[in-house]
Design a protein around this motif. Structure first.
Motif, PDB file in Angstrom:
ATOM      1  N   ALA A  36     -42.968  13.683  20.959  1.00 55.55           N
ATOM      2  CA  ALA A  36     -43.687  13.876  22.217  1.00 55.55           C
ATOM      3  C   ALA A  36     -44.160  15.320  22.340  1.00 55.55           C
ATOM      4  CB  ALA A  36     -42.795  13.503  23.388  1.00 55.55           C
ATOM      5  N   HIS A  41     -47.999  10.109  18.030  1.00 51.85           N
ATOM      6  CA  HIS A  41     -47.605   8.795  18.561  1.00 51.85           C
ATOM      7  C   HIS A  41     -46.517   8.198  17.681  1.00 51.85           C
ATOM      8  CE1 HIS A  41     -50.721   7.729  15.672  1.00 51.85           C
ATOM      9  NE2 HIS A  41     -50.219   6.526  15.636  1.00 51.85           N
TER      10      HIS A  41
ATOM     11  N   THR B 219     -50.589   1.150  24.053  1.00 49.36           N
ATOM     12  CA  THR B 219     -49.271   0.842  23.488  1.00 49.36           C
ATOM     13  C   THR B 219     -48.832   1.874  22.459  1.00 49.36           C
ATOM     14  OG1 THR B 219     -50.354  -0.623  21.953  1.00 49.36           O
ATOM     15  CG2 THR B 219     -49.342  -1.639  23.845  1.00 49.36           C
ATOM     16  N   ALA B 220     -49.386   3.047  22.551  1.00 48.85           N
ATOM     17  CA  ALA B 220     -48.976   4.169  21.698  1.00 48.85           C
ATOM     18  C   ALA B 220     -49.104   3.834  20.225  1.00 48.85           C
ATOM     19  CB  ALA B 220     -47.555   4.612  22.020  1.00 48.85           C
ATOM     20  N   CYS B 221     -50.214   3.251  19.829  1.00 49.50           N
ATOM     21  CA  CYS B 221     -50.389   2.990  18.402  1.00 49.50           C
ATOM     22  C   CYS B 221     -51.602   3.714  17.848  1.00 49.50           C
ATOM     23  CB  CYS B 221     -50.460   1.501  18.128  1.00 49.50           C
ATOM     24  SG  CYS B 221     -51.736   0.689  19.021  1.00 49.50           S
ATOM     25  N   THR B 222     -52.213   4.561  18.636  1.00 48.61           N
ATOM     26  CA  THR B 222     -53.302   5.375  18.088  1.00 48.61           C
ATOM     27  C   THR B 222     -53.085   6.828  18.497  1.00 48.61           C
ATOM     28  OG1 THR B 222     -55.678   5.684  18.030  1.00 48.61           O
ATOM     29  CG2 THR B 222     -54.789   4.813  20.058  1.00 48.61           C
ATOM     30  N   GLU B 223     -53.706   7.715  17.731  1.00 53.46           N
ATOM     31  CA  GLU B 223     -53.445   9.144  17.948  1.00 53.46           C
ATOM     32  C   GLU B 223     -53.874   9.592  19.347  1.00 53.46           C
ATOM     33  OE1 GLU B 223     -54.359  10.442  13.733  1.00 53.46           O
ATOM     34  OE2 GLU B 223     -53.127   8.735  14.272  1.00 53.46           O
ATOM     35  N   TYR B 224     -53.179  10.584  19.882  1.00 55.38           N
ATOM     36  CA  TYR B 224     -53.583  11.137  21.173  1.00 55.38           C
ATOM     37  C   TYR B 224     -53.369  12.637  21.142  1.00 55.38           C
ATOM     38  CZ  TYR B 224     -48.651  11.511  22.613  1.00 55.38           C
ATOM     39  OH  TYR B 224     -47.329  11.831  22.701  1.00 55.38           O
ATOM     40  N   ALA B 225     -54.094  13.322  22.001  1.00 56.27           N
ATOM     41  CA  ALA B 225     -53.958  14.768  22.065  1.00 56.27           C
ATOM     42  C   ALA B 225     -54.387  15.218  23.453  1.00 56.27           C
ATOM     43  CB  ALA B 225     -54.841  15.432  21.014  1.00 56.27           C
ATOM     44  N   PRO B 226     -53.731  16.222  23.998  1.00 52.67           N
ATOM     45  CA  PRO B 226     -54.141  16.698  25.328  1.00 52.67           C
ATOM     46  C   PRO B 226     -55.516  17.347  25.255  1.00 52.67           C
ATOM     47  CG  PRO B 226     -52.435  18.112  24.415  1.00 52.67           C
ATOM     48  CD  PRO B 226     -52.566  16.960  23.484  1.00 52.67           C
ATOM     49  N   TYR B 235     -55.554  13.053  28.321  1.00 55.74           N
ATOM     50  CA  TYR B 235     -55.356  12.921  26.881  1.00 55.74           C
ATOM     51  C   TYR B 235     -56.527  12.175  26.271  1.00 55.74           C
ATOM     52  CZ  TYR B 235     -50.705  14.415  28.044  1.00 55.74           C
ATOM     53  OH  TYR B 235     -49.663  15.138  28.508  1.00 55.74           O
ATOM     54  N   TYR B 328     -47.290   6.154  25.859  1.00 60.80           N
ATOM     55  CA  TYR B 328     -47.379   7.513  25.333  1.00 60.80           C
ATOM     56  C   TYR B 328     -46.483   8.439  26.139  1.00 60.80           C
ATOM     57  CZ  TYR B 328     -51.542   6.350  22.639  1.00 60.80           C
ATOM     58  OH  TYR B 328     -52.418   5.829  21.730  1.00 60.80           O
ATOM     59  N   ARG B 329     -46.079   9.526  25.506  1.00 57.32           N
ATOM     60  CA  ARG B 329     -45.267  10.504  26.224  1.00 57.32           C
ATOM     61  C   ARG B 329     -45.956  11.866  26.188  1.00 57.32           C
ATOM     62  NH1 ARG B 329     -40.240   9.112  28.087  1.00 57.32           N
ATOM     63  NH2 ARG B 329     -39.490   7.120  27.288  1.00 57.32           N
ATOM     64  N   SER B 330     -45.819  12.580  27.286  1.00 56.12           N
ATOM     65  CA  SER B 330     -46.389  13.933  27.343  1.00 56.12           C
ATOM     66  C   SER B 330     -45.435  14.873  26.610  1.00 56.12           C
ATOM     67  CB  SER B 330     -46.535  14.346  28.798  1.00 56.12           C
ATOM     68  OG  SER B 330     -45.253  14.500  29.343  1.00 56.12           O
ATOM     69  N   PRO B 331     -45.891  16.102  26.297  1.00 54.20           N
ATOM     70  CA  PRO B 331     -44.978  17.046  25.635  1.00 54.20           C
ATOM     71  C   PRO B 331     -43.683  17.267  26.407  1.00 54.20           C
ATOM     72  CG  PRO B 331     -47.200  17.843  25.481  1.00 54.20           C
ATOM     73  CD  PRO B 331     -47.258  16.613  26.334  1.00 54.20           C
ATOM     74  N   PHE B 333     -42.023  14.977  27.675  1.00 57.86           N
ATOM     75  CA  PHE B 333     -41.325  13.713  27.475  1.00 57.86           C
ATOM     76  C   PHE B 333     -41.424  12.780  28.682  1.00 57.86           C
ATOM     77  CE2 PHE B 333     -37.695  10.997  26.110  1.00 57.86           C
ATOM     78  CZ  PHE B 333     -38.226  10.674  24.880  1.00 57.86           C
TER      79      PHE B 333
END
Lengths: 120, 487
Positions: A36, A41, B219-226, B235, B328-331, B333
């Motif tokens: 996180a 992910h 469902t948190a299966c692809t990349e993410y970024a702020p 995000y 997804y979780r933020s930095p 958490f």
């Protein structure tokens, strides 16, 4: 092409989560938090990480007490008990159950694990 | 009484064979050599038997415990193992034609006004080839639908389809945005309704942006970024957006090539001067890192007021997934709300009415019933909107509107989500139900003409299948008539 994280080489198809959890004293809770923190992910593979994140992960891991540091703490704890001459320390040294179990049979786990120089 | 065995030589014949029947002509020396030894007449050299260091002659010849003797022998060669992703590709493949099906002579291709024309109600119409390509590019076809059974992909024009297409057309005529949620029971054809809306949009030269599975975003299966400089933090999902951009590019090639930028976009790494085709702008994204700024630029160009812009259709399938807290979780958490994901927020804003589309258009979302998380707020909001529509209709018909009760929030339940309620406060709800018998008959006639239904289509068969399908639920009708082989 293998990717190095904290001195260990991982195949690029390996999950980042699994790679992190392969280090001693780094479990699901910590790995989830690390993921996180770097916005990775949970289903990310090692191969998809940009090099910047890989170095950041190595830097992050080097600040944590994992692998030999964590093992050292464990061994020190047992050694302390042993040096004080406590019952628990003695039982560790003898490779016998520490917490009052009977020793007539079924002490395989104790034989395997209870040592002063315990591996982990 | 003589003993059955010859006592002198201990030669033991097998039971039942008299001694006298032994061949007399056997040379004496050979007969004698055999019986007194347990080893074979020509023993192997001992060294070979102990080659692996284990004495073999100590094994008993008697009964042996053999574990797993009933197990099948392993087949030696199983062929090439499937490559990564190969099985999934096979599972998700979409076949749009079947050469074994009979071509239906009376099938006509869809024209630009056909879906809005009430005369086409209860008719099956084929999708033209270029439309097929567009729909395929935007992933409107699903592997669970029965496209692969017929010669050409065709759709049944339903009452709801005509209604939806008319609403879309009216919205564009008034330069407004139709904001609508398609809902209904399992396999009633909600995704198909979205597909038909997309078909209508493509045929009328709209720009269509379609999210085929909302769950892929949350469902948190692809990349993410702020995204830097956003407060509260949003995000982006670069890899997904790149895929979406390419799909948009392929599906809307003609329209985007005819539409030109009006603003400069200094934030992009590639310089895009004004009066560039939007297609070139969309092409600027080659890497996932550049995808989100390019998508944002494209969206801002498409929604620029005052310029000559085509109508826009935004559509999504599986609405419940983007109306909940994502995985997804933020930095720090914390779980990220779906509406903090930039792409989802763009869609949610449009559905909530915060975006003014320059030439009008539609935002259409379909719920899913098979794979949907529980979203109490969305369910309640949709039920409320539906009840309000029923009230308005009752009032228009001169009935008592208070007879329809609008569901209220459960005051003792904590799981409601204000952001979801805000988005769904003013949407229209289109409930898809089973088809009526006329439509069922048209569909079954098409099946029979394609050779996929081996029965005479008469009043009785239609009624039977219609009833079996819970008063004409389309998916159930397919199961009852099309997917069961009764030859």
């Amino acid at each position: 092409m293998p990717v190095n994280i904290f001195g260990a080489a991982f195949h690029e198809q390996k999950l980042v989560k699994k790679a992190l959890e392969s280090f001693y004293a780094l479990g699901p809770q910590t790995s989830a938090r690390i993921l996180a923190k770097y916005c990775i992910h949970p289903r990310a593979k090692i191969g998809t990480l940009p090099p910047k994140t890989v170095t950041a992960l190595t830097a992050e891991l080097s600040t944590m007490t994992i692998e030999s540091d964590a093992r050292k703490i464990l061994q020190d704890n047992i050694k302390r008990l042993r040096d004080m001459g406590t019952y628990r320390g003695r039982r560790h040294a003898m490779g016998l159950p520490v917490r009052g179990q009977r020793t007539r049979n079924q002490i395989e786990t104790a034989r395997k694990l209870n040592k002063v120089e315990r591996r982990g | 009484m003589s003993a059955p065995n010859c006592l002198r030589c201990l030669l033991r014949p097998s039971a039942g064979i008299p001694v006298s029947s032994l061949p007399r002509s056997t040379p004496f020396a050979l007969v004698r050599a055999a019986p007194f030894t347990t080893t074979t007449a020509n023993p192997r050299p001992k060294k070979e038997a102990q080659a692996d260091g284990k004495p073999k002659n100590h094994t008993r010849a008697g009964k042996k415990l053999k574990l797993g003797k009933f197990k099948k022998e392993k087949v030696g060669d199983r062929g090439r193992p499937p490559l990564p992703g190969e099985r999934k590709a096979y599972r998700k493949r979409i076949t749009l034609s079947n050469d074994n099906a009979i071509p239906v002579p009376w099938l006509t291709d869809l024209g630009s006004a056909d879906l809005a024309n009430p005369a086409n109600m209860a008719r099956v119409m084929a999708l033209p080839v270029e439309l097929q390509d567009q729909l395929r590019a935007s992933e409107a076809f699903k592997p669970t639908q029965c496209w692969g059974m017929f010669r050409k992909p065709a759709v049944l024009v339903r009452k709801e389809t005509v209604d939806l297409a008319n609403r879309m057309q009216n919205a564009v005529d008034k330069r407004q945005t139709l904001r609508l949620v398609v809902t209904g029971d399992k396999v009633t054809g909600k995704s198909m309704m979205v597909l038909q809306a997309m078909a209508h949009a493509y045929l009328n030269n709209w720009v269509v942006i379609h999210i085929p599975e909302a769950q892929e975003l949350t469902t948190a299966c692809t990349e993410y970024a702020p995204i830097p400089n956003t407060d509260p933090v949003q995000y982006m999902q670069p890899v997904y957006v790149l895929k979406l951009l390419q799909a948009i590019k392929r599906a809307n090639e003609n329209v985007l090539a005819r539409t030109y930028t009006v603003n400069p976009h200094p934030e992009l790494s590639q310089s895009v001067p004004p009066n560039t085709p939007l297609l070139a702008l969309a092409n600027a994204a080659k890497e996932p890192d550049a995808a989100w700024p390019v998508f944002q630029a494209l969206w801002s160009e498409l929604t620029t007021q005052g310029a000559n812009r085509p109508p826009i259709l935004l559509s999504v399938d599986g609405l419940a997934h983007i109306m909940k807290i994502s995985d997804y979780r933020s930095p720090a958490f914390d779980l990220i709300h779906s509406h903090d994901l930039a792409l989802v927020r763009l869609f949610a804003d449009a559905l909530g009415g915060a975006v003014q589309l320059p030439s009008g258009g539609a935002v259409i979302a379909a719920t899913a019933r098979n794979n949907a998380p529980r979203t109490p707020s969305m369910e309640l909001a949709l039920a409320q909107r539906e009840a309000e529509q029923a009230r308005a209709e009752a009032q228009a018909n001169g009935l008592d509107p208070n007879a329809v009760e609008v569901p209220q929030k459960d005051p003792f339940f904590r799981g409601y989500d204000d952001r979801v309620e805000a988005v769904l406060r003013s949407v229209q709800v289109l409930r898809v139900r089973g088809v009526d018998k006329l439509e069922a008959r048209a569909l079954m006639e098409y099946w029979a003409a394609s050779g996929m239904l081996r029965a005479t289509v008469d009043e009785k068969t239609v009624t039977e299948k219609w009833t079996l399908a819970g008063s004409g639920v389309l998916g159930e009708m397919e199961r009852a008539a099309l997917l069961t082989m009764r030859i």
